[in-house]
Design an enzyme around this catalytic site. Structure first.
Site, PDB file in Angstrom:
ATOM      1  N   GLU A 180      -6.393  -0.604   2.663  1.00 25.18           N
ATOM      2  CA  GLU A 180      -6.778  -0.688   3.704  1.00 25.18           C
ATOM      3  C   GLU A 180      -7.319   0.755   4.598  1.00 25.18           C
ATOM      4  OE1 GLU A 180      -3.772  -3.221   5.794  1.00 25.18           O
ATOM      5  OE2 GLU A 180      -4.289  -4.834   4.673  1.00 25.18           O
ATOM      6  N   GLU A 213      -3.818  -9.661  -0.708  1.00 26.69           N
ATOM      7  CA  GLU A 213      -2.456  -9.799  -0.168  1.00 26.69           C
ATOM      8  C   GLU A 213      -2.731 -10.914   0.775  1.00 26.69           C
ATOM      9  OE1 GLU A 213      -0.984  -6.750   2.667  1.00 26.69           O
ATOM     10  OE2 GLU A 213      -1.603  -5.305   1.096  1.00 26.69           O
TER      11      GLU A 213
END
Ligand SMILES: *[C@@H]1O[C@H](CO)[C@@H](O)[C@H](O)[C@H]1NC(C)=O
Ligand SMILES: *[C@@H]1O[C@H](CO)[C@@H](O)[C@H](O)[C@H]1NC(C)=O
Ligand SMILES: *[C@@H]1O[C@H](CO)[C@@H](O)[C@H](O)[C@H]1NC(C)=O
Ligand SMILES: *[C@@H]1O[C@H](CO)[C@@H](O)[C@H](O)[C@H]1NC(C)=O
Length: 495
Positions: free
Chosen positions: A133, A280
């Site tokens: 990220e 995720e």
């Protein structure tokens, strides 16, 4: 064997029925298999007490998990996966991205962390995640200039090592890299965030050219957490809420809407068919009023049913690749995003399951097989000492215990949210004491604390006893041994 033709008629019918039943059962199994096969799990390691990697690998096998996503390429863990057949996504942490801008370093990384395990019976590496990220808004642009060059270098190094066809480099991104304008808050209004749009177009074009997937982390829980007005039902997959209409597509849950916002963003970037992997997805069970076991169960039940049906989203019907987040609770994660951060595990800190589930989406709920061979520290707790006379240091000591331990279960609506003030103090002291491996010095707090053998848990609030950390039980060479054995086995195979 008796010729079935000579059997009395009713028995033949029975046999035929049994045969059909068996075939139908096999068909169901077969139909469910792809769905089950696509469910992976994230293995975070931000905890004070690690499990033995080989126990973790056993747990994955025991529970039918065939894919894992790591956050680094730690040799102990990766070696433990050798020979398991489990598909692996390795990772390069964000703080290593700038180093990977030098091609020599990227080549070394691939040599040490990929090629070394790449042999028959070795580790089934499928992806390298370049950063985690990295474009998250809260990173203030720290990795904007280093991520794409690192991605390119790693893919090039994989290609030159001769493994680039099977192993793809990608960048797991948070869903905050795209959005829809408030004036048009539907998927079709979506595009990559304006401050990084040019960069995102370059990234997705590179992924497309290399046949690598877009990996995105989508958290319906966070939508709910961030906005008090968010309709609860919309965070789940069981309908119940009002649907949102967008260009004749109906959206009944925020996950689909979010995913299709990405699909629209890819379309607008010229790569409409780029494969998407959900890196995720999950629901935490403590640390917030919506982070409960019941809601987590509701979320996962809906997710697994959806996956089993190969339903996909309105714009991308079909099967879906997902990695659950995550396997275990992680008590050292930063609570900057919220107190729930340490409670994303499907399993508690000690490897026990939180609630039953059925990955095949058929509702045959079972508790996961817990992590085996976990050893606990002695059954003792650190609690507030009622006889303490001088209470003036109390607040400071509790603050210290919470800052260095874990008080995330103490808030409103949390598992220990109903404790009285004395219970609160004991909880804080105990968490610190356990995290310090029950060191007697860690249960002093200026004479305000004492050790007790009486279970200090109260109602549904568990006062945990820590586990023996893997590093205290054995040395990492134990893990490398399995790699060595796999290497030997591979050598024997090629002879
Ligand atoms: C391989 O990965 C490990 C673990 O993430 C890291 O510490 C190491 O520096 C990497 N090797 C190279 C040569 O970069
Ligand atoms: C980003 O900026 C905010 C506000 O200036 C600051 O609080 C935060 O620590 C910064 N984060 C990083 C990762 O630099
Ligand atoms: C303490 O009590 C709790 C709640 O009854 C229980 O779940 C836990 O296993 C007990 N701990 C030990 C070490 O006996
Ligand atoms: C216990 O601690 C929590 C978290 O710090 C706090 O919100 C709560 O008010 C405390 N309860 C009491 C009775 O002190």
């Amino acid at each position: 064997m008796t010729d079935p033709m000579t059997l009395p008629a009713p028995m033949v019918r029975m046999e035929a029925r049994a045969w059909w039943a068996a075939l139908a059962a096999a068909a169901v199994l077969w139909a469910a298999a792809p769905a089950e096969g696509t469910i992976g799990v994230n293995l975070g390691t931000t905890m004070s007490h690690q499990m033995l990697p080989k126990s973790i690998v056993e747990t994955l096998k025991d529970n039918g998990i065939k894919k894992v996503k790591l956050f680094d390429a730690d040799d102990w863990t990766v070696s433990a996966l050798a020979g398991s057949g489990i598909e692996v996504m390795l990772a390069i942490p964000n703080d290593q991205l700038s180093r990977m801008n030098d091609y020599d370093n990227a080549q070394e990384w691939v040599k040490e962390n990929v090629t070394r395990y790449h042999f028959k019976g070795g580790v089934n590496i499928k992806y390298v995640a370049v950063g985690n990220e990295p474009f998250l808004k809260s990173y203030n642009g720290s990795f904007l200039h280093t991520t794409l060059p690192a991605l390119k270098n790693i893919q090039k190094a994989l290609d030159e090592a001769g493994v680039g066809k099977e192993i793809k480099a990608t960048v797991p991104l948070n869903a905050d890299v795209y959005d829809s304008p408030p004036s048009n808050p539907v998927p079709s209004g979506g595009n990559f965030r304006s401050d990084i749009r040019g960069l995102m177009v370059d990234v997705v074009k590179f992924l497309h050219a290399n046949d690598a997937p877009f990996v995105v982390n989508i958290y319906p829980f966070l939508s709910l957490y961030a906005n008090d007005d968010f309709p609860l039902d919309f965070a789940f997959f069981d309908g119940g809420g009002r649907a949102i209409n967008d260009n004749d597509e109906q959206y009944t849950n925020v996950f689909d809407a979010n995913f299709d916002t990405l699909v629209w963003s890819l379309k607008k970037s010229g790569v409409p068919n780029l494969k998407i992997v959900v890196g995720e997805i999950g629901w935490p069970t403590d640390g917030d009023k919506h982070a409960t076991v019941d809601l987590a169960k509701r979320f996962y039940d809906g997710l697994f049913k959806k996956l089993a049906k190969n339903e996909g989203t309105p714009l991308r019907p079909g099967d879906m690749d997902v990695y659950l987040f995550g396997l275990l609770d992680e008590d050292q994660k930063s609570v900057a995003p919220g107190n729930f951060e340490r409670h994303w595990g499907i399993l508690y800190y000690d490897g026990k399951p939180k609630f039953p589930m059925d990955l095949t989406g058929k509702g045959n709920d079972k508790f996961w097989v817990p992590v085996k061979g976990v050893q606990y520290l002695p059954a003792q707790w650190c609690v507030f000492n009622d006889r303490a006379k001088d209470l003036k240091g109390l607040a400071d000591n509790v603050n210290y215990a919470c800052a260095n331990g874990d008080c995330t279960a103490l808030g409103y609506g949390c598992s220990c949210g109903d404790l009285d003030s004395r219970g609160n103090i004991s909880y804080a002291f105990n968490m610190y004491f356990q995290m310090q491996d029950q060191d007697v010095m860690a249960c002093d707090f200026d004479g305000l604390a004492k050790i007790t053998q009486k279970n200090a848990s109260q109602g549904s609030c568990l006062f945990p006893v820590q586990i023996l950390s893997a590093s205290q039980r054995t040395t990492p060479s134990g893990g490398s041994l399995s790699l060595l054995l796999a290497t030997v086995a591979a050598l024997m195979l090629t002879k």
